[in-house]
Scaffold this motif. Structure first.
Motif, PDB file in Angstrom:
ATOM      1  N   VAL A   1       0.791  24.253  45.826  1.00  0.00           N
ATOM      2  CA  VAL A   1       1.670  23.696  44.791  1.00  0.00           C
ATOM      3  C   VAL A   1       1.047  22.448  44.176  1.00  0.00           C
ATOM      4  CG1 VAL A   1       3.919  22.628  44.353  1.00  0.00           C
ATOM      5  CG2 VAL A   1       3.768  24.670  45.798  1.00  0.00           C
ATOM      6  N   VAL A   2       0.591  21.517  45.008  1.00  0.00           N
ATOM      7  CA  VAL A   2       0.018  20.283  44.456  1.00  0.00           C
ATOM      8  C   VAL A   2      -1.346  20.549  43.821  1.00  0.00           C
ATOM      9  CG1 VAL A   2       1.316  18.749  45.970  1.00  0.00           C
ATOM     10  CG2 VAL A   2      -0.909  19.603  46.725  1.00  0.00           C
ATOM     11  N   GLU A   3      -2.067  21.546  44.340  1.00  0.00           N
ATOM     12  CA  GLU A   3      -3.330  21.917  43.706  1.00  0.00           C
ATOM     13  C   GLU A   3      -3.092  22.442  42.295  1.00  0.00           C
ATOM     14  OE1 GLU A   3      -4.962  24.727  46.421  1.00  0.00           O
ATOM     15  OE2 GLU A   3      -5.446  23.224  47.956  1.00  0.00           O
ATOM     16  N   LYS A   4      -2.102  23.301  42.139  1.00  0.00           N
ATOM     17  CA  LYS A   4      -1.778  23.836  40.823  1.00  0.00           C
ATOM     18  C   LYS A   4      -1.370  22.724  39.854  1.00  0.00           C
ATOM     19  CE  LYS A   4      -0.258  28.404  42.405  1.00  0.00           C
ATOM     20  NZ  LYS A   4       0.908  29.318  42.575  1.00  0.00           N
ATOM     21  N   LEU A   5      -0.671  21.732  40.358  1.00  0.00           N
ATOM     22  CA  LEU A   5      -0.200  20.636  39.517  1.00  0.00           C
ATOM     23  C   LEU A   5      -1.272  19.585  39.254  1.00  0.00           C
ATOM     24  CD1 LEU A   5       3.382  20.115  41.000  1.00  0.00           C
ATOM     25  CD2 LEU A   5       2.798  21.079  38.764  1.00  0.00           C
ATOM     26  N   GLY A   6      -2.379  19.662  39.979  1.00  0.00           N
ATOM     27  CA  GLY A   6      -3.463  18.706  39.777  1.00  0.00           C
ATOM     28  C   GLY A   6      -3.152  17.305  40.257  1.00  0.00           C
ATOM     29  N   LEU A   7      -2.340  17.192  41.329  1.00  0.00           N
ATOM     30  CA  LEU A   7      -2.030  15.867  41.850  1.00  0.00           C
ATOM     31  C   LEU A   7      -3.224  15.286  42.592  1.00  0.00           C
ATOM     32  CD1 LEU A   7       1.653  16.110  43.125  1.00  0.00           C
ATOM     33  CD2 LEU A   7       0.758  15.811  40.805  1.00  0.00           C
ATOM     34  N   ARG A   8      -3.381  14.001  42.493  1.00  0.00           N
ATOM     35  CA  ARG A   8      -4.514  13.281  43.070  1.00  0.00           C
ATOM     36  C   ARG A   8      -4.309  13.096  44.570  1.00  0.00           C
ATOM     37  NH1 ARG A   8      -3.684   8.220  43.420  1.00  0.00           N
ATOM     38  NH2 ARG A   8      -2.362   8.254  41.559  1.00  0.00           N
ATOM     39  N   GLU A   9      -5.317  13.471  45.380  1.00  0.00           N
ATOM     40  CA  GLU A   9      -5.206  13.279  46.822  1.00  0.00           C
ATOM     41  C   GLU A   9      -5.609  11.856  47.194  1.00  0.00           C
ATOM     42  OE1 GLU A   9      -6.194  15.409  51.098  1.00  0.00           O
ATOM     43  OE2 GLU A   9      -7.069  16.230  49.257  1.00  0.00           O
ATOM     44  N   GLU A  10      -4.840  11.258  48.098  1.00  0.00           N
ATOM     45  CA  GLU A  10      -5.078   9.867  48.496  1.00  0.00           C
ATOM     46  C   GLU A  10      -5.540   9.706  49.935  1.00  0.00           C
ATOM     47  OE1 GLU A  10      -2.326   7.311  45.487  1.00  0.00           O
ATOM     48  OE2 GLU A  10      -1.458   7.751  47.437  1.00  0.00           O
TER      49      GLU A  10
END
Length: 212
Positions: free
Chosen positions: A162-171
């Motif tokens: 889900v977060v990969e599809k949304l392109g969220l930045r990993e911290e």
């Protein structure tokens, strides 16, 4: 996306809508659908369920869950929606999951964290990313937060997609971050700030999807 209800400083209820997908507060009428989904999806959901490290402190019944979420939303600390589809008939939606914006802080922090689950029978259809994007947009551009994060166990491939599809930045990795499935678990942390999505996360997500 359309909003039903004022969204600043814990005015509740709030409903968010995009097409046939609606995020709306849970009601007692959802009990049967909730119980059916939790039963059918037990193996799919239980390993990722947040739990309380203090026995006996979590809501025990569905009615208690509804009341607890309502109190948290009115206090402005946590907002929880049922993920629902009205594809069967307008105005008669069908509960298929849950999404929350928790740990809301204001002042100089202005942040919150999104959590979610969806019925396995609806996974992989783009519903979860759309629901998360709707929530993030409301949090950033409606509630006025600056940053929203999503924390996911490293083993939870479906949620990571889900977060990969949304392109969220990993911290990075947070050690023993949340109590999940009976123990303190490590989580990978992802985030987005208002400056990163001035046009909205939902618009960015929809634009990235293949046409046709």
């Amino acid at each position: 996306m359309t909003l039903n209800g004022s969204s600043r400083h814990a005015s509740w209820p709030v409903a968010l809508r995009h097409g046939t997908l609606t995020l709306r507060p849970l009601t007692r009428r959802d009990r049967r659908a909730w119980e059916e989904q939790r039963r059918v999806n037990a193996d799919w959901l239980t390993p990722w369920d947040a739990t309380s490290p203090v026995p006996g402190t979590a809501p025990a019944s569905f009615a208690q869950i509804v009341r607890w979420h309502g109190r948290q939303a009115r206090a402005g600390t946590s907002y929880t929606w049922g993920i629902a589809l009205d594809e069967d008939a307008p105005g008669r939606d069908r509960l298929i999951g849950l999404l929350s914006l928790g740990g809301v802080q204001y002042g100089s922090v202005r942040s919150g964290a999104v959590g979610y689950w969806i019925d396995r029978r609806h996974a992989g259809q783009g519903i979860a990313p759309t629901a998360v994007a709707m929530c993030v947009d409301w949090a950033l551009h409606g509630l006025g937060l600056h940053r929203v994060e999503v924390n996911i166990r490293p083993e939870n491939r479906a949620s990571l997609r889900v977060v990969e599809k949304l392109g969220l930045r990993e911290e990075g990795l947070r050690r023993a971050y949340l109590h999940v499935d009976g123990a303190w678990r490590d989580h990978r942390s992802f985030a987005v700030t208002a400056e990163e999505v001035p046009e909205g996360l939902l618009a960015r997500w929809l634009a990235s999807r293949p046409v046709g």
